[in-house]
Each structure stands twice: as structure tokens, then as C-alpha cells.
Design a protein around this motif. Structure first.
Motif, PDB file in Angstrom:
ATOM      1  N   TYR A 152      65.095  73.151 -67.154  1.00 28.09           N
ATOM      2  CA  TYR A 152      65.419  74.519 -66.141  1.00 28.09           C
ATOM      3  C   TYR A 152      64.608  73.995 -65.007  1.00 28.09           C
ATOM      4  O   TYR A 152      63.125  73.429 -65.104  1.00 28.09           O
ATOM      5  CB  TYR A 152      64.966  74.749 -66.653  1.00 28.09           C
ATOM      6  N   GLU A 153      64.855  74.407 -64.308  1.00 32.05           N
ATOM      7  CA  GLU A 153      64.341  74.035 -62.756  1.00 32.05           C
ATOM      8  C   GLU A 153      64.000  72.846 -62.617  1.00 32.05           C
ATOM      9  O   GLU A 153      62.471  72.644 -62.236  1.00 32.05           O
ATOM     10  CB  GLU A 153      63.494  75.227 -62.481  1.00 32.05           C
ATOM     11  N   PRO A 154      64.707  72.057 -62.482  1.00 28.12           N
ATOM     12  CA  PRO A 154      63.696  70.540 -62.203  1.00 28.12           C
ATOM     13  C   PRO A 154      63.822  69.850 -61.049  1.00 28.12           C
ATOM     14  O   PRO A 154      64.354  70.148 -59.729  1.00 28.12           O
ATOM     15  CB  PRO A 154      64.626  69.782 -63.052  1.00 28.12           C
ATOM     16  N   ASP A 155      62.758  69.065 -61.081  1.00 30.69           N
ATOM     17  CA  ASP A 155      63.039  68.276 -60.206  1.00 30.69           C
ATOM     18  C   ASP A 155      63.691  66.667 -59.998  1.00 30.69           C
ATOM     19  O   ASP A 155      63.697  66.355 -60.566  1.00 30.69           O
ATOM     20  CB  ASP A 155      61.137  68.311 -59.366  1.00 30.69           C
ATOM     21  N   THR A 156      62.737  66.210 -58.705  1.00 29.05           N
ATOM     22  CA  THR A 156      63.551  64.432 -59.093  1.00 29.05           C
ATOM     23  C   THR A 156      62.909  63.932 -59.793  1.00 29.05           C
ATOM     24  O   THR A 156      63.601  63.030 -60.269  1.00 29.05           O
ATOM     25  CB  THR A 156      63.116  63.912 -57.267  1.00 29.05           C
ATOM     26  N   ARG A 157      61.636  63.688 -60.734  1.00 26.94           N
ATOM     27  CA  ARG A 157      61.379  63.256 -62.228  1.00 26.94           C
ATOM     28  C   ARG A 157      62.953  63.146 -62.793  1.00 26.94           C
ATOM     29  O   ARG A 157      62.461  62.361 -64.059  1.00 26.94           O
ATOM     30  CB  ARG A 157      60.246  63.701 -62.984  1.00 26.94           C
ATOM     31  N   LEU A 158      63.779  64.292 -63.696  1.00 26.91           N
ATOM     32  CA  LEU A 158      64.547  64.226 -64.202  1.00 26.91           C
ATOM     33  C   LEU A 158      65.862  62.655 -63.597  1.00 26.91           C
ATOM     34  O   LEU A 158      66.235  62.283 -64.276  1.00 26.91           O
ATOM     35  CB  LEU A 158      65.040  65.434 -63.890  1.00 26.91           C
ATOM     36  N   ILE A 159      65.801  62.769 -62.288  1.00 29.23           N
ATOM     37  CA  ILE A 159      66.790  62.024 -61.990  1.00 29.23           C
ATOM     38  C   ILE A 159      65.721  60.632 -62.026  1.00 29.23           C
ATOM     39  O   ILE A 159      67.155  59.593 -62.854  1.00 29.23           O
ATOM     40  CB  ILE A 159      66.697  62.023 -60.668  1.00 29.23           C
ATOM     41  N   PHE A 216      69.076  74.197 -57.558  1.00 30.98           N
ATOM     42  CA  PHE A 216      69.009  72.902 -58.099  1.00 30.98           C
ATOM     43  C   PHE A 216      70.304  72.260 -58.587  1.00 30.98           C
ATOM     44  O   PHE A 216      69.804  71.320 -58.988  1.00 30.98           O
ATOM     45  CB  PHE A 216      67.834  73.305 -59.607  1.00 30.98           C
ATOM     46  N   ALA A 217      71.028  72.581 -58.156  1.00 25.89           N
ATOM     47  CA  ALA A 217      73.023  72.232 -58.358  1.00 25.89           C
ATOM     48  C   ALA A 217      72.534  69.910 -57.761  1.00 25.89           C
ATOM     49  O   ALA A 217      73.192  69.807 -58.199  1.00 25.89           O
ATOM     50  CB  ALA A 217      73.974  72.994 -57.445  1.00 25.89           C
ATOM     51  N   PRO A 218      71.825  70.141 -56.517  1.00 28.88           N
ATOM     52  CA  PRO A 218      71.876  69.028 -56.142  1.00 28.88           C
ATOM     53  C   PRO A 218      71.221  67.938 -56.773  1.00 28.88           C
ATOM     54  O   PRO A 218      71.834  67.015 -57.067  1.00 28.88           O
ATOM     55  CB  PRO A 218      70.993  68.716 -55.375  1.00 28.88           C
ATOM     56  N   ILE A 219      70.019  68.486 -58.008  1.00 26.64           N
ATOM     57  CA  ILE A 219      69.398  67.772 -58.511  1.00 26.64           C
ATOM     58  C   ILE A 219      70.420  67.457 -59.726  1.00 26.64           C
ATOM     59  O   ILE A 219      70.368  65.921 -60.475  1.00 26.64           O
ATOM     60  CB  ILE A 219      67.761  68.692 -59.277  1.00 26.64           C
ATOM     61  N   PHE A 220      70.742  68.350 -60.549  1.00 30.11           N
ATOM     62  CA  PHE A 220      72.118  68.121 -61.377  1.00 30.11           C
ATOM     63  C   PHE A 220      73.157  67.210 -60.971  1.00 30.11           C
ATOM     64  O   PHE A 220      73.786  66.503 -62.310  1.00 30.11           O
ATOM     65  CB  PHE A 220      72.433  68.990 -62.161  1.00 30.11           C
ATOM     66  N   ASP A 221      73.896  67.368 -59.996  1.00 24.88           N
ATOM     67  CA  ASP A 221      74.838  66.367 -59.296  1.00 24.88           C
ATOM     68  C   ASP A 221      74.849  64.946 -59.765  1.00 24.88           C
ATOM     69  O   ASP A 221      75.291  64.169 -59.329  1.00 24.88           O
ATOM     70  CB  ASP A 221      75.320  66.961 -57.714  1.00 24.88           C
ATOM     71  N   GLU A 222      72.941  64.782 -58.578  1.00 21.86           N
ATOM     72  CA  GLU A 222      72.997  63.451 -58.450  1.00 21.86           C
ATOM     73  C   GLU A 222      72.401  62.684 -60.022  1.00 21.86           C
ATOM     74  O   GLU A 222      72.832  61.612 -60.737  1.00 21.86           O
ATOM     75  CB  GLU A 222      71.840  62.922 -57.777  1.00 21.86           C
ATOM     76  N   VAL A 223      72.530  63.616 -61.324  1.00 23.31           N
ATOM     77  CA  VAL A 223      71.992  63.212 -62.349  1.00 23.31           C
ATOM     78  C   VAL A 223      73.023  63.249 -62.982  1.00 23.31           C
ATOM     79  O   VAL A 223      73.165  61.783 -63.664  1.00 23.31           O
ATOM     80  CB  VAL A 223      71.493  64.179 -63.358  1.00 23.31           C
ATOM     81  N   ALA A 224      73.750  63.716 -62.811  1.00 21.76           N
ATOM     82  CA  ALA A 224      75.172  62.915 -63.011  1.00 21.76           C
ATOM     83  C   ALA A 224      76.203  62.192 -62.698  1.00 21.76           C
ATOM     84  O   ALA A 224      76.923  61.422 -63.766  1.00 21.76           O
ATOM     85  CB  ALA A 224      76.787  64.345 -63.476  1.00 21.76           C
TER      86      ALA A 224
END
Length: 360
Positions: free
Chosen positions: A6-13, A39-47
Motif C-alpha cells: 500500500y503506497e510503496p516507495d522504491t524499496r518494493l522495486i 503509485f502506478a509507476p512503481i507498480f508498473d516497474e515492479v511488473a
């Protein structure tokens, strides 16, 4: 690997990248728990880094996110276990891998990554875990070093049962531990590093509101027990004054207070208490009451014979039997037979329609 977020930062990536780099064959599922467009860009990068991202349209809570991920695993990876981790930097990729390795041989155990809480740990985390450990030990009879850990290994047989555990937010993880033994699963501890960055500022745990959610079953039971204690105490003192017979007074007072306690626990304390047939619940409760009554009388007799005043002896006796009563009522008296069958670890993973995978 299952990561509620929920509302992550770059540490998720960074975590997803490390997990995929260490084991390119590992399936990593991230559940976006309604974080919003920002936060869509972070989840896009995670994908792009190889994770499958599932989305909640709005924030439903960590428990709901974990259940969404578990449903997906049951459909897409039948027979597989799940390792859950937090995406806020608290779990090192090496520790996630170690828990996954332990899980491979833990067919009927939940593997818990246990932090030592050494070094610079935020006060709210240290205090919260201390209180949580004490309460868990009191009501379950088990001692766990870290009841709030998000790094857990869940064996395949536990996944259908985990979908039946109540709770949609942080309380879900606590209830998972609380009910594990009665569902047929033991708890295995595995040491991991204690990592807190920026004073744990990234955590979405709200100390007051979420603690109430975590402890609400215990608070309700305590409130019910307190009311029964008051009724029992008044009745005991009155009957003792009228009859002068301790045994008769104890039995009479307990019959009165037990009726009050049974009704409160069945309707307000245990979530599925009303799913148990009234006669069945009453028979189970009566059996427990007889055992507790015998223990109560024995302890009261011993204490009063030793010179302890009746009121003080009463308080000591009831406090000692509180934890036993909670465990038995939760695991036996107010537990439907269907729940016990669901928790049987010998059964295989159930198959569910794919459209249920993202059901709220």
C-alpha cells in the motif's frame, strides 16, 4: 512470494528485483491494495521486473490483500506454498530466501521469520511487540518471539484454511497465529535480521486503531469475563453471607455468572459462536464449566486455607483460569465442526473459480 503493498516507495522495486535476480524461476505476486494513481509507476516497474501485480480498486487492508494473493496462488499454482513479505524494506531478500527454504520441508507448520529486536528499534515497535507477545502467550499458551512479523512461510495445506480466518487488516496476521494450532498447524520460528529504516516511517500500522483491531477478540473476551467476574463475585459474597457454605456459594455463583458469560461469548465474542447449535454449545460449555468449577473450588480452598482473604483468593483464581477458558472456548466450545474440517492439513489445496481470485 506474496507481497501486499500500500503506497510503496522504491524499496518494493528493489525487493522484487533482488528476489527475481536470486531465483528467476520464483513466482512473485504483488497485491496493490488501492494505492492510487500516484503509485502506478512503481507498480508498473515492479511488473517489468517480473512480478505479477494484482490490484484492489480501493484500500481494503493487509489481511484482504494477503487473501487475494492466496486465492490467486490456489488457482494459478495449485499445490504450492506461499512466502509472505513486506515491501517496505523490513525484510532482507536473503531472509526471504531462507524462510522459503525452511518452508519446503514444513508440510504442517507455519514458518515465522523472527526478529531479535536488537539495536535501534523504534519504541512503538518494541513496545507493541512486547505487549503482543505477552497477550499471545496468555491466551494461546505458546511463546513466540515476534507475533507481528510479516515474513511468513505458509505451507500448501494451510492456504484453504487461511481464507477462512477472519480479519481484513493487520488483525488478520495475529488471528492467523492465534488459530493455527486448533487448525492443525504448528508454528516454527526462524531468526531473521531486524531492519528498520527512517524510524519505520513507511509502516502503515496505526498504533492505536490497528492495535484495537488486533486485540479485539481478546478485549471482547476480557470484557465478557469481567462482567461475569462481577456477577460471580457479588453472588458469591451474598450466598456466602446467607449460607456460610463455601461449596454451595461457589456453585450457585458460578451457575449465575456462567449463564451470563455463555450468552455474551456466543453472541458477541467468538465470530462463529452462533454457527454452533445451541444444545451442542451448551453441552460443551457445561463440560468446560464443570472442569473450571472443580479447579476454581480447589484453588479457592487452598488459598483461603492458607489465610488469603476470600476476595483476593477469588481474583487470583479467576486470573489464573482466564487463559485456559479462552483457549478452550475458542478451539472447542464455539468452533463449528465445519471449521475443524477446513483446518485439516491432510487435505489437498482446493480449486476455486478464477473469478474468485480478485474477489474483495
Amino acid at each position: 512470494m506474496l507481497i501486499p503493498s500500500y503506497e510503496p516507495d522504491t524499496r518494493l522495486i528493489e525487493l522484487v528485483h533482488a528476489l527475481r535476480t536470486d531465483d528467476p524461476s520464483a513466482a512473485v505476486v504483488v497485491v496493490n491494495d488501492g494505492s492510487g494513481p500516484r503509485f502506478a509507476p512503481i507498480f508498473d516497474e515492479v511488473a517489468r521486473r517480473g512480478a505479477l501485480v494484482l490490484h484492489h480498486p480501493r484500500n481494503l487492508g493487509k489481511g484482504a490483500a494477503l487473501k487475494t494473493g492466496i486465492r490467486h496462488v490456489l488457482v494459478a499454482h495449485p499445490g504450492a506454498g506461499v512466502v509472505t513479505a513486506d515491501g517496505d524494506g523490513q525484510h532482507a531478500p536473503a531472509d526471504v530466501a531462507r524462510v522459503a527454504a525452511v518452508l519446503e520441508s514444513a508440510t504442517s507448520s507455519l514458518v515465522l521469520g523472527i526478529r531479535a529486536f536488537s539495536g535501534r528499534v523504534p519504541a512503538r515497535s518494541r513496545i507493541g511487540n512486547t505487549i503482543s507477545r505477552a497477550l499471545f502467550r496468555a491466551v494461546s499458551g505458546q511463546s513466540i518471539g515476534d507475533t507481528q512479523t510479516g515474513l511468513r512461510g505458509l505451507p500448501p495445506a494451510s492456504l484453504p484454511w487461511l481464507l477462512t480466518v477472519t480479519g481484513e487488516r493487520f488483525e488478520y496476521e495475529f488471528r492467523m497465529l492465534l488459530h493455527a494450532r486448533s487448525a492443525g498447524f504448528s508454528l516454527v520460528e526462524h531468526p531473521i535480521a531486524t531492519v528498520y529504516t527512517e524510524g519505520n516511517a513507511s509502516s502503515h500500522f496505526r498504533p492505536v486503531a490497528d492495535s484495537v483491531r488486533v486485540y479485539v477478540p481478546l478485549l471482547r473476551f476480557a470484557a465478557s469475563a469481567l462482567v461475569a467476574f462481577a456477577v460471580d463475585t457479588v453472588a458469591l459474597l451474598v450466598l456466602q453471607a446467607l449460607t456460610g457454605a463455601l461449596l454451595l456459594s461457589v456453585v450457585g455463583a458460578r451457575l449465575i455468572s456462567a449463564s451470563v458469560n455463555f450468552a455474551a461469548n456466543r453472541h458477541a465474542v467468538f465470530a462463529r459462536g452462533r454457527d454452533v447449535a445451541l444444545r451442542t454449545a451448551m453441552a460443551r460449555y457445561a463440560s468446560l464449566a464443570v472442569l473450571l468449577l472443580a479447579a476454581n473450588f480447589g484453588m479457592l480452598t487452598a488459598l483461603t486455607d492458607a489465610g488469603v482473604p476470600l476476595l483476593a483468593a477469588k481474583a487470583l483464581t479467576d486470573a489464573s483460569l482466564f487463559a485456559v477458558s479462552f483457549q478452550v472456548q475458542r478451539a472447542v466450545v464455539f468452533r463449528p465442526e465445519s471449521s475443524r474440517a477446513t483446518g485439516n492439513p491432510s487435505g489437498g489445496a482446493q480449486r476455486i473459480p478464477f473469478e474468485q481470485a480478485l474477489r474483495e
